[in-house]
Design a protein around this motif. Structure first.
Motif, PDB file in Angstrom:
ATOM      1  N   UNK A 407     -30.869  36.483-103.321  1.00  0.00           N
ATOM      2  CA  UNK A 407     -31.003  37.015-101.965  1.00  0.00           C
ATOM      3  C   UNK A 407     -29.930  36.424-101.059  1.00  0.00           C
ATOM      4  N   UNK A 408     -29.683  35.130-101.202  1.00  0.00           N
ATOM      5  CA  UNK A 408     -28.750  34.447-100.319  1.00  0.00           C
ATOM      6  C   UNK A 408     -27.321  34.945-100.469  1.00  0.00           C
ATOM      7  N   UNK A 409     -26.966  35.482-101.634  1.00  0.00           N
ATOM      8  CA  UNK A 409     -25.580  35.906-101.838  1.00  0.00           C
ATOM      9  C   UNK A 409     -25.428  37.416-101.878  1.00  0.00           C
ATOM     10  N   UNK A 410     -26.415  38.129-101.342  1.00  0.00           N
ATOM     11  CA  UNK A 410     -26.374  39.589-101.421  1.00  0.00           C
ATOM     12  C   UNK A 410     -25.358  40.212-100.461  1.00  0.00           C
ATOM     13  N   UNK A 411     -25.152  39.610 -99.294  1.00  0.00           N
ATOM     14  CA  UNK A 411     -24.238  40.194 -98.300  1.00  0.00           C
ATOM     15  C   UNK A 411     -22.797  40.134 -98.800  1.00  0.00           C
ATOM     16  N   UNK A 412     -21.991  41.093 -98.363  1.00  0.00           N
ATOM     17  CA  UNK A 412     -20.607  41.158 -98.843  1.00  0.00           C
ATOM     18  C   UNK A 412     -19.809  39.924 -98.445  1.00  0.00           C
ATOM     19  N   UNK A 413     -20.168  39.283 -97.330  1.00  0.00           N
ATOM     20  CA  UNK A 413     -19.426  38.093 -96.911  1.00  0.00           C
ATOM     21  C   UNK A 413     -19.887  36.823 -97.628  1.00  0.00           C
ATOM     22  N   UNK A 414     -20.807  36.964 -98.574  1.00  0.00           N
ATOM     23  CA  UNK A 414     -21.245  35.808 -99.374  1.00  0.00           C
ATOM     24  C   UNK A 414     -20.680  35.894-100.799  1.00  0.00           C
ATOM     25  N   UNK A 415     -19.486  36.430-100.923  1.00  0.00           N
ATOM     26  CA  UNK A 415     -18.868  36.600-102.246  1.00  0.00           C
ATOM     27  C   UNK A 415     -18.650  35.270-102.949  1.00  0.00           C
ATOM     28  N   UNK A 416     -18.339  34.216-102.191  1.00  0.00           N
ATOM     29  CA  UNK A 416     -18.128  32.902-102.807  1.00  0.00           C
ATOM     30  C   UNK A 416     -19.407  32.401-103.462  1.00  0.00           C
ATOM     31  N   UNK A 417     -20.527  32.572-102.787  1.00  0.00           N
ATOM     32  CA  UNK A 417     -21.807  32.140-103.340  1.00  0.00           C
ATOM     33  C   UNK A 417     -22.181  32.980-104.559  1.00  0.00           C
ATOM     34  N   UNK A 418     -21.887  34.274-104.489  1.00  0.00           N
ATOM     35  CA  UNK A 418     -22.166  35.163-105.633  1.00  0.00           C
ATOM     36  C   UNK A 418     -21.338  34.725-106.846  1.00  0.00           C
ATOM     37  N   UNK A 419     -20.101  34.338-106.608  1.00  0.00           N
ATOM     38  CA  UNK A 419     -19.254  33.887-107.711  1.00  0.00           C
ATOM     39  C   UNK A 419     -19.821  32.618-108.342  1.00  0.00           C
ATOM     40  N   UNK A 420     -20.347  31.717-107.501  1.00  0.00           N
ATOM     41  CA  UNK A 420     -20.969  30.510-108.036  1.00  0.00           C
ATOM     42  C   UNK A 420     -22.200  30.851-108.869  1.00  0.00           C
ATOM     43  N   UNK A 421     -23.039  31.746-108.362  1.00  0.00           N
ATOM     44  CA  UNK A 421     -24.247  32.122-109.093  1.00  0.00           C
ATOM     45  C   UNK A 421     -23.878  32.743-110.438  1.00  0.00           C
ATOM     46  N   UNK A 422     -22.881  33.622-110.436  1.00  0.00           N
ATOM     47  CA  UNK A 422     -22.443  34.237-111.694  1.00  0.00           C
ATOM     48  C   UNK A 422     -21.968  33.166-112.679  1.00  0.00           C
ATOM     49  N   UNK A 423     -21.208  32.173-112.158  1.00  0.00           N
ATOM     50  CA  UNK A 423     -20.741  31.085-113.022  1.00  0.00           C
ATOM     51  C   UNK A 423     -21.924  30.285-113.572  1.00  0.00           C
ATOM     52  N   UNK A 424     -22.872  29.973-112.711  1.00  0.00           N
ATOM     53  CA  UNK A 424     -24.010  29.155-113.125  1.00  0.00           C
ATOM     54  C   UNK A 424     -24.810  29.850-114.217  1.00  0.00           C
ATOM     55  N   UNK A 425     -25.029  31.157-114.047  1.00  0.00           N
ATOM     56  CA  UNK A 425     -25.771  31.920-115.057  1.00  0.00           C
ATOM     57  C   UNK A 425     -24.959  32.017-116.346  1.00  0.00           C
ATOM     58  N   UNK A 426     -23.673  32.290-116.213  1.00  0.00           N
ATOM     59  CA  UNK A 426     -22.789  32.422-117.383  1.00  0.00           C
ATOM     60  C   UNK A 426     -22.799  31.153-118.227  1.00  0.00           C
ATOM     61  N   UNK A 427     -22.674  30.006-117.585  1.00  0.00           N
ATOM     62  CA  UNK A 427     -22.609  28.754-118.336  1.00  0.00           C
ATOM     63  C   UNK A 427     -23.944  28.407-118.983  1.00  0.00           C
ATOM     64  N   UNK A 428     -25.035  28.880-118.398  1.00  0.00           N
ATOM     65  CA  UNK A 428     -26.356  28.607-118.962  1.00  0.00           C
ATOM     66  C   UNK A 428     -26.646  29.532-120.140  1.00  0.00           C
ATOM     67  N   UNK A 429     -26.458  30.834-119.953  1.00  0.00           N
ATOM     68  CA  UNK A 429     -26.833  31.772-121.021  1.00  0.00           C
ATOM     69  C   UNK A 429     -25.919  31.641-122.236  1.00  0.00           C
ATOM     70  N   UNK A 430     -24.733  31.071-122.052  1.00  0.00           N
ATOM     71  CA  UNK A 430     -23.812  30.909-123.172  1.00  0.00           C
ATOM     72  C   UNK A 430     -23.833  29.506-123.766  1.00  0.00           C
ATOM     73  N   UNK A 431     -24.785  28.692-123.328  1.00  0.00           N
ATOM     74  CA  UNK A 431     -24.881  27.322-123.853  1.00  0.00           C
ATOM     75  C   UNK A 431     -25.705  27.322-125.130  1.00  0.00           C
ATOM     76  N   UNK A 432     -25.177  26.670-126.173  1.00  0.00           N
ATOM     77  CA  UNK A 432     -25.850  26.692-127.475  1.00  0.00           C
ATOM     78  C   UNK A 432     -27.196  25.971-127.466  1.00  0.00           C
TER      79      UNK A 432
END
Length: 631
Positions: A407-432
């Motif tokens: 919710x916090x990164x839904x607005x278009x001006x919160x792209x930096x936060x969205x990028x962090x969330x994507x990174x956080x999810x990516x590193x978790x789901x791809x961890x062995x």
């Protein structure tokens, strides 16, 4: 994909020294030193952390040159007895191939009103101040630094003397352009006499002071032309620290575009014969672009390096997807510049805390850890625990990870936060060592079925949603549903609650062309007082520009078909007609669920919005990391 290996990673000559690439870690006060200005293990560990970034230049920030320091925890450069301490720091920095630089600041004068310093200093005081700069430069040379930065921007001392806004003298240091340049020229000449060309000199300047009575780019450019033969590189910023309204232009928050100072820097690059560096909300992608285009010679950044000290190395190795993104929340700047506390980062819990975690090893035996909830705190805890060899299972009731951060990164001006969330999810789901179970209700039986050794409860919270007359009519909606586009609003909207969430939602709605009013019980002067100071200034400015208005010191009594009924301190009531009322009244912990799950195993941790120190990304990440390190 950006090819960082082109110009950004080419060496560049700075005076007699060569930087290994075109990236500079900008100065930022860390406030990790001892109260007497000496170094310590905490400061050296921090400097090691950012020096291993692979940057061409690494700059120690806010280092006091005054003979009589104000105290605090900044480096002090007027005590020869500390040279050996800082020689250890430069030795550490040089291990990683960077040029070791340090920012020289007369802290006592920097914290004094600019008018008083520039106008009321006697000639003797001016000579003493210039001598302090020269002696500090000699200190730096003996301590093994390769460069110094003279901070003449943001209303610092050299800028005070140059600026017509501050300098009202009628002697040889004031009045005409030539006279106002004199302090800076004499300062640089004194430094050169002391250290020659053994130290490269970087000069930071505010290309524009950004006030009606401040210096503009044309006169500042002429000043730069006068001093360029005395320096080795010019560092472009803008604004004044004394003006609160300008702080977002110095430390751009997520709401502002990146590269705010680029256009000004391009003017200086075109006109000067020395290298030009620029600072101001850059990331590596933008840095690579502007250096490749020849807009500037170097790019300075700091917050990205706090978020991920290895980001340059990762980019160079073609592993950009692994870089932990900076969210430009300004938690770091709020901690140091606003509170004068030790540096920290909302997304990197170890920066400034390196000594807390060095040498920590896992306790005997690897554990099975169940994370209940996939919010940012549990994602950090899962990543940390898995990195340490534990087996982690995340049980998330929704179809996606992220929790309230979505919710916090839904607005278009919160792209930096969205990028962090994507990174956080990516590193978790791809961890062995991590298994993610979505659409899973973490009941007691489900958790027992995993046979965990430890449980992390990050189950989030529920929004505060009082009942009103029109609650079931669609007239009243929750801010989270609005931000996630699950609920529509009309063209005339009242947002109830002037916290960051409410204000960000108001800005997003206003940018859709809607009339938006924000109501709250607190005085308007108190809005954002407990948040990140610089970011709230920027957000309020954008709200004003978007036409959003505040109605403060009122209480929402009811919502009817006509609109919101508010009461004032004098008990009078008023109907504010509107199409939609958006509730942003905060959240509360689901204590019953926490209680039901908190006794399944002895080793149970509660974090995120469930904990007493939840509620912010910084607190969630910090707690998740610390608890996982304790496993």
């Amino acid at each position: 994909m950006i090819d960082y290996h082109k110009k950004l990673f080419q060496p560049i000559q700075i005076g007699r020294h060569k930087a290994q690439n075109r990236i500079e870690i900008a100065p930022a006060g860390a406030f990790l030193n001892n109260p007497d200005g000496s170094g310590n293990e905490k400061f050296r560990a921090y400097m090691k952390d950012i020096s291993r970034s692979g940057a061409g230049i690494v700059t120690v920030g806010v280092s006091d040159i005054n003979k009589q320091p104000l105290g605090g925890k900044a480096p002090w450069l007027a005590n020869p007895g500390l040279i050996s301490e800082y020689a250890e720091t430069t030795e550490i920095m040089h291990l990683y191939g960077c040029l070791a630089s340090i920012e020289l600041v007369p802290v006592r004068q920097m914290l004094s009103p600019g008018f008083a310093v520039a106008t009321q200093s006697s000639r003797e005081e001016i000579r003493e101040l210039i001598d302090e700069y020269a002696k500090a430069a000699d200190f730096c040379l003996k301590a093994g630094f390769d460069m110094i930065m003279i901070h003449g921007g943001h209303g610092n001392v050299p800028g005070m003397f140059f600026s017509e806004k501050y300098n009202k003298r009628n002697d040889e240091y004031g009045g005409s352009f030539e006279n106002r340049c004199r302090f800076g020229e004499e300062l640089l000449d004194a430094v050169r006499r002391e250290v020659g060309d053994k130290l490269a000199i970087e000069y930071r300047i505010s290309a524009e002071e950004l006030t009606a009575d401040g210096m503009g780019i044309e006169e500042t450019l002429n000043y730069a032309k006068k001093i360029q033969d005395r320096i080795d590189i010019l560092h472009i910023s803008r604004g004044l620290l004394e003006e609160d309204s300008l702080l977002p232009y110095i430390f751009s928050p997520a709401y502002f575009p990146r590269g705010l100072n680029l256009e000004a820097a391009k003017v200086f690059k075109k006109e000067l014969s020395i290298p030009v560096s620029v600072v101001g909300g850059f990331n590596l992608d933008l840095a690579a672009e502007v250096v490749e285009q020849g807009d500037v010679d170097m790019v300075a950044m700091m917050r990205n390096m706090l978020a991920d000290p290895l980001s340059i190395r990762k980019a160079k190795a073609g592993k950009s997807a692994d870089i932990r993104p900076c969210v430009r929340c300004n938690t770091c700047i709020n901690q140091t510049h606003s509170k004068m506390l030790g540096i920290c980062c909302a997304v990197n819990p170890e920066i400034g805390r390196e000594t807390w975690y060095s040498g920590i090893e896992s306790k005997a035996g690897k554990k099975k850890v169940v994370m209940v909830g996939g919010g940012p705190g549990n994602l950090e805890a899962a990543r940390t625990a898995a990195d340490r060899g534990h087996q982690v299972v995340i049980l998330e009731k929704e179809k996606e990870l992220g929790g309230a951060l979505r919710m916090a990164c839904a607005a278009e001006f919160k792209a930096d936060l969205k990028k962090y969330l994507d990174w956080s999810i990516y590193t978790v789901v791809n961890h062995k060592n991590i298994r993610v179970c979505l659409n899973t209700n973490a009941t007691a039986n489900v958790i027992r079925g995993e046979n965990p050794d430890a449980i992390f409860l990050g189950i989030g919270s529920k929004p505060v949603l009082p009942a009103f007359t029109a609650s079931k009519s669609g007239k009243v909606v929750w801010v989270g549903d609005v931000e996630l586009k699950k609920a529509e609003t009309g063209s005339d909207v009242i947002v109830v609650g002037a916290g960051f969430t409410g204000m960000e939602a108001a800005l997003a709605l206003a940018r859709e062309g809607k009339k938006v009013r924000i109501i709250d019980m607190i005085p308007e002067s108190r809005i954002g007082a407990d948040g990140v100071h610089i970011s709230i200034i920027g957000l309020k400015k954008l709200l004003l520009e978007a036409g959003v208005t505040f109605i403060c010191e009122v209480k929402l009594e009811d919502v009817t078909a006509e609109g919101a009924i508010i009461s004032r301190k004098d008990i009078s009531r008023e109907l504010l007609t509107c199409d939609t009322v958006v509730l942003s009244l905060g959240v509360r912990t689901d204590e019953a669920e926490v209680e039901a799950l908190s006794h399944l195993v002895e080793e149970t941790y509660i974090l995120g919005d469930c904990a007493t120190k939840g509620g912010t990304l910084y607190n969630a990440v910090k707690m998740g990391h610390a608890l996982a390190m304790d496993l």
